[in-house]
Design a protein around this motif. Structure first.
Motif, PDB file in Angstrom:
ATOM      1  N   THR A  61      -7.802 -13.538   6.394  1.00 21.92           N
ATOM      2  CA  THR A  61      -6.604 -12.718   6.550  1.00 21.92           C
ATOM      3  C   THR A  61      -5.754 -12.762   5.285  1.00 21.92           C
ATOM      4  O   THR A  61      -5.239 -11.732   4.832  1.00 21.92           O
ATOM      5  CB  THR A  61      -5.799 -13.183   7.768  1.00 21.92           C
ATOM      6  N   ARG A  86      -4.869  -9.556   2.977  1.00 18.39           N
ATOM      7  CA  ARG A  86      -3.509  -9.123   2.663  1.00 18.39           C
ATOM      8  C   ARG A  86      -3.318  -8.964   1.164  1.00 18.39           C
ATOM      9  O   ARG A  86      -2.651  -8.017   0.709  1.00 18.39           O
ATOM     10  CB  ARG A  86      -2.502 -10.132   3.223  1.00 18.39           C
ATOM     11  N   LEU A 134      -2.474  -4.830   9.035  1.00 16.25           N
ATOM     12  CA  LEU A 134      -3.590  -5.773   9.026  1.00 16.25           C
ATOM     13  C   LEU A 134      -3.677  -6.413  10.407  1.00 16.25           C
ATOM     14  O   LEU A 134      -2.768  -7.126  10.829  1.00 16.25           O
ATOM     15  CB  LEU A 134      -3.389  -6.833   7.942  1.00 16.25           C
ATOM     16  N   PRO A 166      -6.350  -8.617  12.355  1.00 14.65           N
ATOM     17  CA  PRO A 166      -7.589  -9.346  12.605  1.00 14.65           C
ATOM     18  C   PRO A 166      -7.796  -9.582  14.094  1.00 14.65           C
ATOM     19  O   PRO A 166      -6.837  -9.770  14.845  1.00 14.65           O
ATOM     20  CB  PRO A 166      -7.364 -10.673  11.868  1.00 14.65           C
ATOM     21  N   HIS A 179      -2.664 -16.795  11.339  1.00 19.70           N
ATOM     22  CA  HIS A 179      -2.958 -15.423  10.903  1.00 19.70           C
ATOM     23  C   HIS A 179      -1.684 -14.700  10.500  1.00 19.70           C
ATOM     24  O   HIS A 179      -1.650 -14.010   9.475  1.00 19.70           O
ATOM     25  CB  HIS A 179      -3.650 -14.649  12.029  1.00 19.70           C
ATOM     26  N   ALA A 221      -1.072 -11.250   8.594  1.00 19.85           N
ATOM     27  CA  ALA A 221      -1.401 -10.321   9.674  1.00 19.85           C
ATOM     28  C   ALA A 221      -0.137  -9.744  10.287  1.00 19.85           C
ATOM     29  O   ALA A 221       0.870 -10.442  10.431  1.00 19.85           O
ATOM     30  CB  ALA A 221      -2.226 -11.021  10.746  1.00 19.85           C
ATOM     31  N   VAL A 280      -2.333  -9.690  15.832  1.00 20.78           N
ATOM     32  CA  VAL A 280      -3.569 -10.421  16.069  1.00 20.78           C
ATOM     33  C   VAL A 280      -4.123  -9.926  17.397  1.00 20.78           C
ATOM     34  O   VAL A 280      -3.424  -9.962  18.417  1.00 20.78           O
ATOM     35  CB  VAL A 280      -3.341 -11.940  16.106  1.00 20.78           C
TER      36      VAL A 280
END
Length: 275
Positions: free
Chosen positions: A155, A159, A168, A170, A242, A247, A250
């Motif tokens: 992650t 980024r 983003l 994940p 994350h 992120a 998630v």
């Protein structure tokens, strides 16, 4: 961007249950991600959006080898549910696609070109991305990236490639169990298929794992890095890792049989509070 949680599953029947969807919405989950290569006609996501009010939906992912882009479906869904649908697309895997799987990067570019021609904006789509080249393509041609079966370290690297302002999301597999034997057994059951797919194994090798880690169903080191297990606090620590790595959302994939019980335990909103 605020930090949120989503739910990822293989387009299982419970993901189309109006009561379950309404509960996910009440629990504060941002989005449901429909996996298992849902069709580009988007028929799987429409009932979920119709059964909820604010819950968003996404495909995780429409496989670019399964047909041509369907901008008509995208317009139908987004006009009916403005701001609530995100089209995730990706190139799948050579081992599953077969002889059609040639020049996957070029196929992704061509598919994105088709979405452009059909009027699907970059803000309405994300790309499944693992390696740096496709991650850069996600940043250049879409709203962001949806990496699958990765780690917080991945992650952070994603980024850095995407830069700020790109979405983003994940996916993170979880097992709510403090029994190492039980948790790792559930994790290895899911891991087994992915150990046969070179897109994933190559990515794990890039992350510093070794061929030994990939052998015999996966080492404990690999399993523990890829699947968050333990009590709710331990799993929240992985989620936070994350988020800290960059992120925005998630997407949780629960491996326990009692999926809703786990999602209740990990809910971002419980009794009007958040974690």
């Amino acid at each position: 961007m605020s930090k949120t949680l989503g739910v990822w599953d293989h387009a299982s029947p419970w993901m189309r249950d109006p009561e379950a969807l309404a509960e996910l919405e009440r629990l504060g989950y941002e989005r449901v991600w429909f996996g298992a290569s849902p069709a580009a006609d988007l028929s799987v996501v429409e009932p979920a959006l119709a059964a909820s009010t604010t819950l968003k939906a996404a495909t995780g992912i429409v496989n670019v080898w399964d047909g041509e882009p369907d901008p008509v479906a995208w317009r139908r869904v987004t006009e009916a549910h403005p701001g609530r649908f995100l089209l995730g697309v990706g190139a799948g895997h050579r081992q599953l696609v077969g002889e059609r799987y040639t020049k996957p990067y070029d196929r992704l570019v061509s598919y994105l070109d088709g979405l452009d021609e059909g009027g699907v904006p970059e803000s309405g789509r994300v790309l499944a991305a693992l390696g740096p080249r496709v991650m850069r393509l996600a940043g250049d041609r879409t709203a962001g990236a949806h990496p699958y079966f990765t780690t917080p370290e991945h992650t952070a690297a994603a980024r850095e490639i995407l830069g700020e302002g790109k979405l983003l999301v994940p996916e993170q597999k979880v097992v709510l169990s403090t029994d190492p034997e039980e948790a790792r057994a559930l994790a290895r059951d899911r891991l087994a298929m992915y150990l046969q797919l070179t897109n994933y194994t190559n990515n794990w090798l890039r992350l510093g794992f070794t061929e030994t880690d990939l052998a015999d169903g996966g080492s404990d080191r690999l399993v523990d890095a890829l699947v968050a297990w333990g009590d709710a606090d331990a799993i929240r620590e992985r989620i936070a890792a994350h988020w800290d790595a960059g992120a925005d959302e998630v997407a949780l994939q629960v491996l326990n049989p009692d999926k809703m019980d786990v999602l209740r335990a990990l809910a971002p909103v419980r009794s009007g509070t958040s974690f």
